[in-house]
Design a protein around this motif. Structure first.
Motif, PDB file in Angstrom:
ATOM      1  N   HIS A 161      15.001  59.276 -31.101  1.00 40.44           N
ATOM      2  CA  HIS A 161      14.858  59.261 -32.547  1.00 40.44           C
ATOM      3  C   HIS A 161      14.120  60.496 -33.034  1.00 40.44           C
TER       4      HIS A 161
ATOM      5  N   SER B 167      23.765  58.412 -32.611  1.00 40.61           N
ATOM      6  CA  SER B 167      23.049  59.032 -31.480  1.00 40.61           C
ATOM      7  C   SER B 167      23.844  58.918 -30.212  1.00 40.61           C
TER       8      SER B 167
ATOM      9  N   THR C  83      15.726  63.322 -35.378  1.00 39.44           N
ATOM     10  CA  THR C  83      15.078  63.602 -36.657  1.00 39.44           C
ATOM     11  C   THR C  83      14.793  65.086 -36.810  1.00 39.44           C
TER      12      THR C  83
ATOM     13  N   TYR D 205      14.129  55.358 -26.772  1.00 41.79           N
ATOM     14  CA  TYR D 205      14.537  55.288 -28.177  1.00 41.79           C
ATOM     15  C   TYR D 205      13.647  56.169 -29.045  1.00 41.79           C
ATOM     16  N   SER D 206      12.348  56.139 -28.813  1.00 48.21           N
ATOM     17  CA  SER D 206      11.430  56.957 -29.606  1.00 48.21           C
ATOM     18  C   SER D 206      11.718  58.434 -29.415  1.00 48.21           C
TER      19      SER D 206
END
Length: 256
Positions: free
Chosen positions: A180, A256, A184, A176-177
């Motif tokens: 993300h 996503s 971004t 997830y990080s």
């Protein structure tokens, strides 16, 4: 509404009266007579009730016939039993006389046999009690061992499940990080490209407006051909300022 009962219908108890006769019974017409629809409705209800009663009567007659047949059979069986009882009583008297002679001898033999059986039963009971206690102790030991084994297996499975869950949680958090951060960065790059495009677009429109202003016809110039535009600024493409906020919102809401 209460419908008055006519004075001359066929009685319900008349022989041969059926629900169909009641349903289609005709009445003479008189001045200020009965409401024919109400009479028909009432006769329909009476016919339905009579039909239900006739069906119930037929069922009860069938049950009555079956019960009468069963009663006759039981009477015949009772007569046979009575004759058998009389014969048994006669035979019983003979048997009692013979049994009285053999009874004493059998009693003595039975007492001896009972004493032997009692001794054998006591020995057998003691043996079975010992075997039962030994088997019970064996089963208790087996149960304790199996329970300890199952508890060890359960503990191992619990540890394995917790470890797998922790690994899965760490993997999902890392994924997830990373996702993300990637999204971004892509969103920031897209915003930069969009702002650059808007700046270039505004410069191009501004230059086009200045060029159009310089080349507008004066009042002293010859008349323009028919159908030629009089105001070049009216044909200019509007700036995308009003769509900039909506585009940024859609870019941020991109799944996503």
């Amino acid at each position: 509404m209460n419908v008055p009962i006519p004075s001359s219908p066929l009685p319900a108890s008349e022989p041969g009266l059926s629900p169909r006769d009641i349903r289609y019974q005709e009445f003479p017409s008189r001045l200020q007579g009965l409401d024919r629809a109400s009479v028909r409705a009432f006769l329909g209800r009476v016919a339905d009730g009579l039909e239900s009663l006739l069906k119930e009567r037929q069922v009860l007659q069938g049950r009555l016939a079956a019960l009468e047949t069963e009663l006759e059979e039981r009477r015949e069986a009772e007569d046979a039993i009575r004759r058998a009882v009389v014969a048994a009583e006669n035979m019983g008297r003979d048997l009692r006389e013979a049994a009285g002679r053999e009874g004493e001898a059998l009693i003595e033999q039975a007492q001896a046999r009972r004493e032997a059986i009692d001794r054998e039963a006591e020995a057998r009971a003691a043996e079975l009690t010992a075997r039962h206690r030994a088997r019970l102790s064996e089963l208790e030991d087996e149960f304790r061992g199996r329970r300890a084994e199952l508890e060890r297996e359960h503990h191992a499975l619990t540890l394995e499940r917790d470890r797998a869950h922790a690994e899965r949680t760490v993997y999902l958090e890392r994924a997830y990080s990373e996702r993300h951060a990637d999204l971004t960065a892509r969103l920031s790059a897209a915003r930069g490209e969009y702002l650059q495009f808007v700046a270039q677009y505004r410069a191009l429109v501004h230059a086009f407006a200045e060029m159009s202003t310089r080349h507008l016809p004066n009042a002293d110039d010859p008349a323009l051909p028919a159908g030629a535009p009089l105001d070049l600024h009216a044909r200019a493409v509007p700036l995308p300022e009003e769509h900039e906020t909506a585009h940024d919102s859609r870019a941020e809401a991109q799944p996503s």
